[in-house]
Write an enzyme that holds these catalytic residues in place. Structure first.
Site, PDB file in Angstrom:
ATOM      1  N   CYS A  91      -3.149   5.537   9.738  1.00 41.93           N
ATOM      2  CA  CYS A  91      -3.377   6.919  10.391  1.00 41.93           C
ATOM      3  C   CYS A  91      -4.727   7.382  10.668  1.00 41.93           C
ATOM      4  O   CYS A  91      -5.339   8.158  10.431  1.00 41.93           O
ATOM      5  CB  CYS A  91      -2.926   8.148   9.081  1.00 41.93           C
ATOM      6  SG  CYS A  91      -3.906   7.812   7.623  1.00 41.93           S
ATOM      7  N   CYS A 100       0.836  -1.223  -0.141  1.00 42.83           N
ATOM      8  CA  CYS A 100       0.095  -0.031   0.079  1.00 42.83           C
ATOM      9  C   CYS A 100       0.882   1.381  -0.058  1.00 42.83           C
ATOM     10  O   CYS A 100       1.131   1.811   1.036  1.00 42.83           O
ATOM     11  CB  CYS A 100      -1.029   0.023   1.034  1.00 42.83           C
ATOM     12  SG  CYS A 100      -1.956  -1.348   1.036  1.00 42.83           S
ATOM     13  N   ALA A 158       1.542   4.014  -2.330  1.00 39.74           N
ATOM     14  CA  ALA A 158       1.142   5.393  -2.905  1.00 39.74           C
ATOM     15  C   ALA A 158       0.898   6.394  -1.762  1.00 39.74           C
ATOM     16  O   ALA A 158       0.129   6.000  -0.812  1.00 39.74           O
ATOM     17  CB  ALA A 158       0.391   5.597  -4.168  1.00 39.74           C
ATOM     18  N   PRO A 159       1.304   7.615  -1.945  1.00 39.61           N
ATOM     19  CA  PRO A 159       2.095   8.308  -2.968  1.00 39.61           C
ATOM     20  C   PRO A 159       3.531   8.147  -2.813  1.00 39.61           C
ATOM     21  O   PRO A 159       4.159   8.750  -3.630  1.00 39.61           O
ATOM     22  CB  PRO A 159       1.627   9.776  -2.767  1.00 39.61           C
ATOM     23  CG  PRO A 159       1.390   9.982  -1.341  1.00 39.61           C
ATOM     24  CD  PRO A 159       0.747   8.756  -0.881  1.00 39.61           C
ATOM     25  N   GLY A 160       3.764   7.277  -1.829  1.00 37.23           N
ATOM     26  CA  GLY A 160       5.263   6.878  -1.945  1.00 37.23           C
ATOM     27  C   GLY A 160       6.304   7.506  -0.794  1.00 37.23           C
ATOM     28  O   GLY A 160       7.361   7.608  -1.051  1.00 37.23           O
ATOM     29  N   GLY A 161       5.550   8.344   0.081  1.00 37.23           N
ATOM     30  CA  GLY A 161       6.194   8.955   0.897  1.00 37.23           C
ATOM     31  C   GLY A 161       7.386   8.144   1.755  1.00 37.23           C
ATOM     32  O   GLY A 161       8.550   8.144   2.216  1.00 37.23           O
ATOM     33  N   LYS A 162       6.608   6.922   2.082  1.00 37.79           N
ATOM     34  CA  LYS A 162       7.266   6.022   2.761  1.00 37.79           C
ATOM     35  C   LYS A 162       8.395   5.172   1.997  1.00 37.79           C
ATOM     36  O   LYS A 162       9.385   4.777   2.339  1.00 37.79           O
ATOM     37  CB  LYS A 162       6.653   5.232   3.733  1.00 37.79           C
ATOM     38  CG  LYS A 162       5.749   6.048   4.919  1.00 37.79           C
ATOM     39  CD  LYS A 162       4.885   4.770   5.697  1.00 37.79           C
ATOM     40  CE  LYS A 162       3.863   6.014   6.591  1.00 37.79           C
ATOM     41  NZ  LYS A 162       2.810   6.680   5.892  1.00 37.79           N
ATOM     42  N   ASP A 180      -2.545  -5.856  -5.979  1.00 41.75           N
ATOM     43  CA  ASP A 180      -3.215  -5.956  -5.053  1.00 41.75           C
ATOM     44  C   ASP A 180      -2.635  -6.926  -3.768  1.00 41.75           C
ATOM     45  O   ASP A 180      -2.335  -7.917  -4.259  1.00 41.75           O
ATOM     46  CB  ASP A 180      -4.625  -6.406  -5.309  1.00 41.75           C
ATOM     47  CG  ASP A 180      -5.746  -6.953  -4.346  1.00 41.75           C
ATOM     48  OD1 ASP A 180      -5.306  -6.546  -3.096  1.00 41.75           O
ATOM     49  OD2 ASP A 180      -6.768  -7.495  -4.579  1.00 41.75           O
ATOM     50  N   ASP A 238       1.083  -0.283   5.388  1.00 43.80           N
ATOM     51  CA  ASP A 238       0.494   1.130   5.649  1.00 43.80           C
ATOM     52  C   ASP A 238      -0.991   0.983   5.048  1.00 43.80           C
ATOM     53  O   ASP A 238      -1.144   1.488   4.178  1.00 43.80           O
ATOM     54  CB  ASP A 238       1.351   2.180   5.053  1.00 43.80           C
ATOM     55  CG  ASP A 238       0.957   3.697   5.566  1.00 43.80           C
ATOM     56  OD1 ASP A 238       0.142   3.983   6.399  1.00 43.80           O
ATOM     57  OD2 ASP A 238       1.533   4.524   4.831  1.00 43.80           O
TER      58      ASP A 238
END
Ligand SMILES: C[S@@+](CC[C@H](N)C(=O)[O-])C[C@H]1O[C@@H](n2cnc3c(N)ncnc32)[C@H](O)[C@@H]1O
Length: 449
Positions: free
Chosen positions: A384, A260, A262-266, A312, A331
């Site tokens: 979150c 999971c 996107a958006p790819g911060g982690k 998926d 996440d």
């Protein structure tokens, strides 16, 4: 008329924001609605106009319940969607009084006259906005007696937060209505936090350290005006969100799954932590493109071997997983109830049944991911959210379902294998441990025994 030179005409700003508001009210997230507004505009939208419309739309959503109540009180019948949207975003401007009242009313009427869907109602727009200006001193205290209006959250959302966190609910409400801080993650491959703070100071930008690699700018600014952002020296990421990759204990040579992504911060952060083999899986192809741009900006592929996969995680055969991951960052999709100050539209987009539905989805995805972990590997579950159904209860049930899932104490939390971080800001200097400024997250760490 528009305050500053080169500012886009306020009428255009209001029209674009109203378009986004209209989509929001039929269930589209505000960011997505703004994207659609830009994509479907009859001519290319100047970045300054786009930024101003975003600001106006976000401001209106921060006062959504009040705006609805004002329109209901001041109009005999509810206006058409397009007219109501224009009135709403203009009211949002009048409520915060950042622009001259007469200019807002004048430009809202002008905007109404420009569009066939609102033209006939320009008199109504004018009358309603002027009525608000005349009556707001009396009306506001009366409307704010309703908690939904005062807190700007649906009743069920307020009740759920009070039930889950009775001691801290009021502080959470206060914080979630305040504008969010701008927090950066310093790319440790490029500089230390101290060096980056010096760089900011040289540029005359006030900032402070609020977490291990987290720096808060005292005054938020566009990313284009943040030193080193374009080169990937820093990324925008909440200090609480930064804990996830940190707590996964990633080391060079490991095989890591960012489930999971996107958006790819982690994803980008994981690549900053070690020379790893990283699979970033995301179900939404459009969102997955944002992972690539984050990786490109931070030159993440210089160090890590990264596959960005549209797939998926609930059906691992859809993305050809590696043979046993050493680390999995899960996440999970969630209600996002911990990040409302950044996304004030969230409480208005969710329905009460979503909490249980998302909890079921999270459990299904976690069960699909666990077998992908190598022996002695670790999975960090993150949401979150501040709803226990998605946090503590989810982690307890997961540990009961998987006999080989051993809860592992999280760094900076003593012996606890899970942490519910409530949105918070403490007025103290960061001295190690948990960040001093952060959104709401839940973390639970498991090791395969
Ligand atoms: C909380 S966001 C992830 C944020 C991301 N980790 C970051 O730090 O930038 C959850 C993401 O999971 C994606 N998602 C939801 N269900 C999924 C599934 N079954 N497989 C893969 N991705 C999924 C959503 O599209 C969304 O982008």
């Amino acid at each position: 008329m528009n305050g500053t030179p080169n500012a886009p005409p306020l009428a255009d700003v209001l029209r674009l924001a109203a378009f986004a508001w209209m989509r929001l009210r039929t269930g589209t997230s505000l960011d997505r609605a703004l994207d659609v507004a830009l994509q479907t505009a009859s001519a290319p939208v100047h970045p300054r106009l786009a930024a101003a419309a975003k600001d106006v739309a976000y401001n209106a959503v921060r006062h959504l319940a009040l705006i609805d109540a004002v329109i209901a009180r001041l109009s005999a019948r509810s206006p058409d969607a397009a007219v109501g949207a224009l009135v709403a975003v203009a009211l949002g401007q009048l409520i915060v009084s950042r622009r001259a009242d007469y200019a807002v009313v004048d430009q809202a009427v002008h905007a109404a006259k420009q569009d066939v869907s609102t033209r006939a109602a320009s008199g109504f727009v004018n009358a309603l906005l002027r009525r608000w200006l005349r009556q707001h001193d009396d009306l506001l205290p009366d409307l704010e007696r309703d908690e939904v209006v005062r807190l700007n959250m649906p009743r069920w959302w307020i009740d759920r937060i009070r039930a889950a966190h009775p001691q801290c609910a009021e502080a959470i409400f206060d914080l979630q209505r305040a504008p969010p801080p701008l927090v950066l993650r310093v790319n440790r491959r490029r500089s230390t936090v101290a060096e980056y703070l010096e760089r900011l100071a040289r540029a005359g930008i006030e900032a402070s350290r609020v977490g291990g690699y987290a720096v808060r700018l005292r005054i938020p600014r566009p990313v284009a005006a943040i030193p080193g952002f374009g080169d990937g020296d820093v990324s925008v990421q909440d200090a609480g969100a930064q804990l996830a990759a940190e707590w996964l204990d990633v080391r060079g040579g490991m095989r890591v799954l960012d489930a999971c992504a996107a958006p790819g911060g982690k994803t980008a952060q994981l690549a900053e932590l070690g020379d790893i083999e990283l699979d970033a899986v995301e179900i939404d192809a459009q969102r997955a493109t944002r992972i690539e741009s984050n990786l490109a900006r931070t030159s993440a592929r210089e160090h890590a071997r990264i596959r960005v996969i549209v797939g998926d995680v609930g059906t691992p055969q859809s993305f050809a997983p590696a043979a046993g991951y050493d680390r999995i960052l899960f996440d999970a999709p969630c209600t996002a109830s911990g990040i409302v100050r950044r996304h004030p539209d969230i409480p208005w987009l969710r329905r009460p049944a979503d909490v249980a539905q998302l909890a079921t989805l999270q459990a299904r995805l976690a069960d699909a991911l666990w077998p992908l972990l190598a022996p002695a590997g670790r999975l960090l579950y993150v949401v979150c959210s501040i709803f226990p159904e998605e946090g503590e209860r989810q982690a307890e049930r997961f540990a009961r379902r998987w006999a080989d899932a051993r809860p592992v104490p999280l760094p900076a939390s003593g012996t606890q294998a899970s942490v519910q971080l409530l949105p918070g800001e403490v007025a103290q200097t960061y001295g190690g441990g948990l960040p001093t400024v952060h959104d709401g997250f839940f973390f639970a760490l498991f090791e395969k025994s």
